[in-house]
Design a protein around this motif. Structure first.
Motif, PDB file in Angstrom:
ATOM      1  N   ALA A  82       0.832  -1.208   0.000  1.00 18.95           N
ATOM      2  CA  ALA A  82       0.000   0.000   0.000  1.00 18.95           C
ATOM      3  C   ALA A  82       0.865   1.255   0.000  1.00 18.95           C
ATOM      4  CB  ALA A  82      -0.929  -0.007   1.209  1.00 18.95           C
ATOM      5  N   GLU A  83       2.050   1.181   0.628  1.00 17.02           N
ATOM      6  CA  GLU A  83       2.931   2.346   0.673  1.00 17.02           C
ATOM      7  C   GLU A  83       3.499   2.684  -0.698  1.00 17.02           C
ATOM      8  OE1 GLU A  83       5.885   1.282   3.495  1.00 17.02           O
ATOM      9  OE2 GLU A  83       4.507   1.340   5.176  1.00 17.02           O
ATOM     10  N   ASP A  84       3.641   1.676  -1.579  1.00 11.04           N
ATOM     11  CA  ASP A  84       4.234   1.891  -2.893  1.00 11.04           C
ATOM     12  C   ASP A  84       3.227   2.363  -3.930  1.00 11.04           C
ATOM     13  OD1 ASP A  84       6.653   1.028  -1.903  1.00 11.04           O
ATOM     14  OD2 ASP A  84       6.272  -1.055  -2.451  1.00 11.04           O
ATOM     15  N   ARG A  85       1.960   2.328  -3.616  1.00 12.80           N
ATOM     16  CA  ARG A  85       0.925   2.685  -4.579  1.00 12.80           C
ATOM     17  C   ARG A  85       0.612   4.164  -4.472  1.00 12.80           C
ATOM     18  NH1 ARG A  85      -2.829  -2.422  -3.011  1.00 12.80           N
ATOM     19  NH2 ARG A  85      -1.471  -3.993  -3.900  1.00 12.80           N
ATOM     20  N   ALA A  86       0.717   4.840  -5.592  1.00 17.31           N
ATOM     21  CA  ALA A  86       0.425   6.272  -5.600  1.00 17.31           C
ATOM     22  C   ALA A  86      -1.079   6.487  -5.587  1.00 17.31           C
ATOM     23  CB  ALA A  86       1.030   6.920  -6.835  1.00 17.31           C
ATOM     24  N   GLN A  87      -1.505   7.466  -4.855  1.00 17.03           N
ATOM     25  CA  GLN A  87      -2.905   7.856  -4.796  1.00 17.03           C
ATOM     26  C   GLN A  87      -3.034   9.212  -5.486  1.00 17.03           C
ATOM     27  OE1 GLN A  87      -5.402   6.039  -3.385  1.00 17.03           O
ATOM     28  NE2 GLN A  87      -3.965   4.423  -2.831  1.00 17.03           N
ATOM     29  N   PRO A  88      -4.091   9.402  -6.243  1.00 15.78           N
ATOM     30  CA  PRO A  88      -4.274  10.697  -6.898  1.00 15.78           C
ATOM     31  C   PRO A  88      -4.458  11.818  -5.882  1.00 15.78           C
ATOM     32  CG  PRO A  88      -5.757   9.049  -7.816  1.00 15.78           C
ATOM     33  CD  PRO A  88      -5.127   8.449  -6.590  1.00 15.78           C
ATOM     34  N   THR A  89      -3.993  12.999  -6.249  1.00 15.79           N
ATOM     35  CA  THR A  89      -4.257  14.199  -5.460  1.00 15.79           C
ATOM     36  C   THR A  89      -5.192  15.070  -6.279  1.00 15.79           C
ATOM     37  OG1 THR A  89      -2.351  15.338  -6.407  1.00 15.79           O
ATOM     38  CG2 THR A  89      -1.996  14.137  -4.356  1.00 15.79           C
ATOM     39  N   GLY A  90      -5.936  15.948  -5.646  1.00 19.45           N
ATOM     40  CA  GLY A  90      -6.879  16.796  -6.369  1.00 19.45           C
ATOM     41  C   GLY A  90      -6.206  17.991  -7.003  1.00 19.45           C
ATOM     42  N   GLN A  91      -6.554  18.258  -8.228  1.00 15.33           N
ATOM     43  CA  GLN A  91      -6.068  19.456  -8.908  1.00 15.33           C
ATOM     44  C   GLN A  91      -7.224  19.918  -9.790  1.00 15.33           C
ATOM     45  OE1 GLN A  91      -2.799  18.938 -11.685  1.00 15.33           O
ATOM     46  NE2 GLN A  91      -1.965  20.897 -11.081  1.00 15.33           N
ATOM     47  N   ASN A  92      -7.815  21.054  -9.450  1.00 17.48           N
ATOM     48  CA  ASN A  92      -8.989  21.560 -10.171  1.00 17.48           C
ATOM     49  C   ASN A  92     -10.128  20.553 -10.151  1.00 17.48           C
ATOM     50  OD1 ASN A  92      -7.515  23.875 -10.803  1.00 17.48           O
ATOM     51  ND2 ASN A  92      -6.741  22.972 -12.683  1.00 17.48           N
ATOM     52  N   ASP A  93     -10.337  19.931  -8.993  1.00 20.27           N
ATOM     53  CA  ASP A  93     -11.409  18.958  -8.787  1.00 20.27           C
ATOM     54  C   ASP A  93     -11.278  17.692  -9.622  1.00 20.27           C
ATOM     55  OD1 ASP A  93     -12.600  20.577  -6.880  1.00 20.27           O
ATOM     56  OD2 ASP A  93     -13.783  21.644  -8.376  1.00 20.27           O
ATOM     57  N   VAL A  94     -10.131  17.470 -10.253  1.00 18.30           N
ATOM     58  CA  VAL A  94      -9.869  16.235 -10.989  1.00 18.30           C
ATOM     59  C   VAL A  94      -8.716  15.532 -10.285  1.00 18.30           C
ATOM     60  CG1 VAL A  94      -9.114  15.241 -13.186  1.00 18.30           C
ATOM     61  CG2 VAL A  94     -10.633  17.221 -13.178  1.00 18.30           C
ATOM     62  N   PRO A  95      -8.918  14.287  -9.865  1.00 15.38           N
ATOM     63  CA  PRO A  95      -7.788  13.576  -9.252  1.00 15.38           C
ATOM     64  C   PRO A  95      -6.604  13.567 -10.225  1.00 15.38           C
ATOM     65  CG  PRO A  95      -9.814  12.315  -9.012  1.00 15.38           C
ATOM     66  CD  PRO A  95     -10.110  13.459  -9.938  1.00 15.38           C
ATOM     67  N   THR A  96      -5.413  13.840  -9.702  1.00 17.15           N
ATOM     68  CA  THR A  96      -4.225  13.992 -10.537  1.00 17.15           C
ATOM     69  C   THR A  96      -3.065  13.189  -9.963  1.00 17.15           C
ATOM     70  OG1 THR A  96      -4.924  16.218 -11.152  1.00 17.15           O
ATOM     71  CG2 THR A  96      -2.607  15.696 -11.492  1.00 17.15           C
ATOM     72  N   VAL A  97      -2.320  12.537 -10.849  1.00 18.20           N
ATOM     73  CA  VAL A  97      -1.111  11.817 -10.455  1.00 18.20           C
ATOM     74  C   VAL A  97       0.024  12.288 -11.348  1.00 18.20           C
ATOM     75  CG1 VAL A  97       0.012   9.571 -10.213  1.00 18.20           C
ATOM     76  CG2 VAL A  97      -2.443   9.771  -9.773  1.00 18.20           C
ATOM     77  N   GLU A  98       1.118  12.728 -10.737  1.00 20.06           N
ATOM     78  CA  GLU A  98       2.296  13.132 -11.497  1.00 20.06           C
ATOM     79  C   GLU A  98       3.240  11.946 -11.578  1.00 20.06           C
ATOM     80  OE1 GLU A  98       4.044  16.829 -10.364  1.00 20.06           O
ATOM     81  OE2 GLU A  98       2.093  17.798 -10.139  1.00 20.06           O
ATOM     82  N   ILE A  99       3.696  11.639 -12.805  1.00 18.55           N
ATOM     83  CA  ILE A  99       4.528  10.472 -13.057  1.00 18.55           C
ATOM     84  C   ILE A  99       5.807  10.918 -13.753  1.00 18.55           C
ATOM     85  CG2 ILE A  99       4.644   8.217 -14.203  1.00 18.55           C
ATOM     86  CD1 ILE A  99       1.475   8.379 -14.198  1.00 18.55           C
ATOM     87  N   ALA A 100       6.947  10.655 -13.129  1.00 15.70           N
ATOM     88  CA  ALA A 100       8.242  10.947 -13.747  1.00 15.70           C
ATOM     89  C   ALA A 100       8.637   9.741 -14.593  1.00 15.70           C
ATOM     90  CB  ALA A 100       9.298  11.214 -12.683  1.00 15.70           C
ATOM     91  N   VAL A 101       9.108  10.016 -15.801  1.00 11.77           N
ATOM     92  CA  VAL A 101       9.500   8.954 -16.725  1.00 11.77           C
ATOM     93  C   VAL A 101      11.023   8.969 -16.840  1.00 11.77           C
ATOM     94  CG1 VAL A 101       9.164   7.979 -19.016  1.00 11.77           C
ATOM     95  CG2 VAL A 101       7.340   9.345 -17.979  1.00 11.77           C
ATOM     96  N   HIS A 102      11.649   7.949 -16.251  1.00 12.93           N
ATOM     97  CA  HIS A 102      13.105   7.826 -16.258  1.00 12.93           C
ATOM     98  C   HIS A 102      13.515   6.743 -17.250  1.00 12.93           C
ATOM     99  CE1 HIS A 102      13.357  10.353 -12.669  1.00 12.93           C
ATOM    100  NE2 HIS A 102      12.378   9.619 -12.167  1.00 12.93           N
ATOM    101  N   ASN A 103      14.787   6.695 -17.603  1.00 13.29           N
ATOM    102  CA  ASN A 103      15.271   5.683 -18.535  1.00 13.29           C
ATOM    103  C   ASN A 103      14.951   4.268 -18.072  1.00 13.29           C
ATOM    104  OD1 ASN A 103      16.341   7.582 -20.307  1.00 13.29           O
ATOM    105  ND2 ASN A 103      18.343   7.548 -19.337  1.00 13.29           N
ATOM    106  N   ASP A 104      14.931   4.054 -16.754  1.00 12.10           N
ATOM    107  CA  ASP A 104      14.708   2.707 -16.235  1.00 12.10           C
ATOM    108  C   ASP A 104      13.298   2.471 -15.708  1.00 12.10           C
ATOM    109  OD1 ASP A 104      14.975   4.396 -14.084  1.00 12.10           O
ATOM    110  OD2 ASP A 104      16.259   3.069 -12.932  1.00 12.10           O
ATOM    111  N   GLY A 105      12.384   3.413 -15.901  1.00 13.83           N
ATOM    112  CA  GLY A 105      11.012   3.160 -15.482  1.00 13.83           C
ATOM    113  C   GLY A 105      10.249   4.399 -15.068  1.00 13.83           C
ATOM    114  N   TYR A 106       9.011   4.143 -14.654  1.00 15.26           N
ATOM    115  CA  TYR A 106       8.093   5.204 -14.233  1.00 15.26           C
ATOM    116  C   TYR A 106       8.138   5.333 -12.718  1.00 15.26           C
ATOM    117  CZ  TYR A 106       6.165   4.682 -18.923  1.00 15.26           C
ATOM    118  OH  TYR A 106       6.010   4.631 -20.282  1.00 15.26           O
ATOM    119  N   GLU A 107       7.941   6.567 -12.238  1.00 17.75           N
ATOM    120  CA  GLU A 107       7.905   6.813 -10.793  1.00 17.75           C
ATOM    121  C   GLU A 107       6.746   7.734 -10.473  1.00 17.75           C
ATOM    122  OE1 GLU A 107      10.658   8.924  -7.434  1.00 17.75           O
ATOM    123  OE2 GLU A 107      11.657   8.195  -9.209  1.00 17.75           O
ATOM    124  N   PRO A 108       5.694   7.238  -9.858  1.00 19.32           N
ATOM    125  CA  PRO A 108       5.493   5.871  -9.383  1.00 19.32           C
ATOM    126  C   PRO A 108       5.109   4.942 -10.533  1.00 19.32           C
ATOM    127  CG  PRO A 108       3.542   7.172  -8.924  1.00 19.32           C
ATOM    128  CD  PRO A 108       4.557   8.112  -9.516  1.00 19.32           C
TER     129      PRO A 108
END
Length: 138
Positions: free
Chosen positions: A38-64
């Protein structure tokens, strides 16, 4: 002379042991399993009333790489490419009807998805080599 040698060995053991234990603990903490807790799973945060998840794209994978979503709810996924590998120049979510989308370097790209059913949906790079999971529950 033997006493001095034994004292030196005892001192080295006292100095090395904490460092060795700390190194082992950090190594084990960094190693994860394929089943995210459960700690590793990203939960959306609200941004303009739309749940939002920011994802960094690295050479070796996505975070989260594992993201928890609610079925029937539109969520904005914001992908920002941080690595220069050609593999990660695009992202796609085929099971949710998202065709490959270009990811310019260091520019956030928003993709909105509305998963209608529970399940796990994969998002991948354009070459299908690097991926992550959207875990959808009602």
């Amino acid at each position: 002379m033997l006493r001095l040698l034994l004292a030196l060995i005892a001192m080295l053991i006292r100095l090395i042991s904490p460092a060795l234990i700390l190194s082992l603990a950090l190594f084990l903490a960094a190693c994860g399993s394929d089943d995210p807790s459960a700690e590793d799973r990203a939960q959306p945060t609200g941004q303009n009333d739309v749940p939002t998840v920011e994802i960094a794209v690295h050479n070796d994978g996505y975070e989260p790489a594992h993201i928890q979503l609610e079925s029937g709810t539109t969520t904005r996924l914001i992908f920002t490419r941080k690595g220069e590998s050609p593999c990660i120049e695009k992202v796609t979510i085929p099971d949710l009807g998202v065709d490959p989308v270009e990811l310019p370097m260091n520019e956030p790209v928003a993709i909105e998805v509305t998963p209608e059913s529970d399940g796990e949906f994969t998002f991948t790079c354009g070459m299908d080599m690097v991926g992550g999971t959207l875990m959808v529950q009602s």
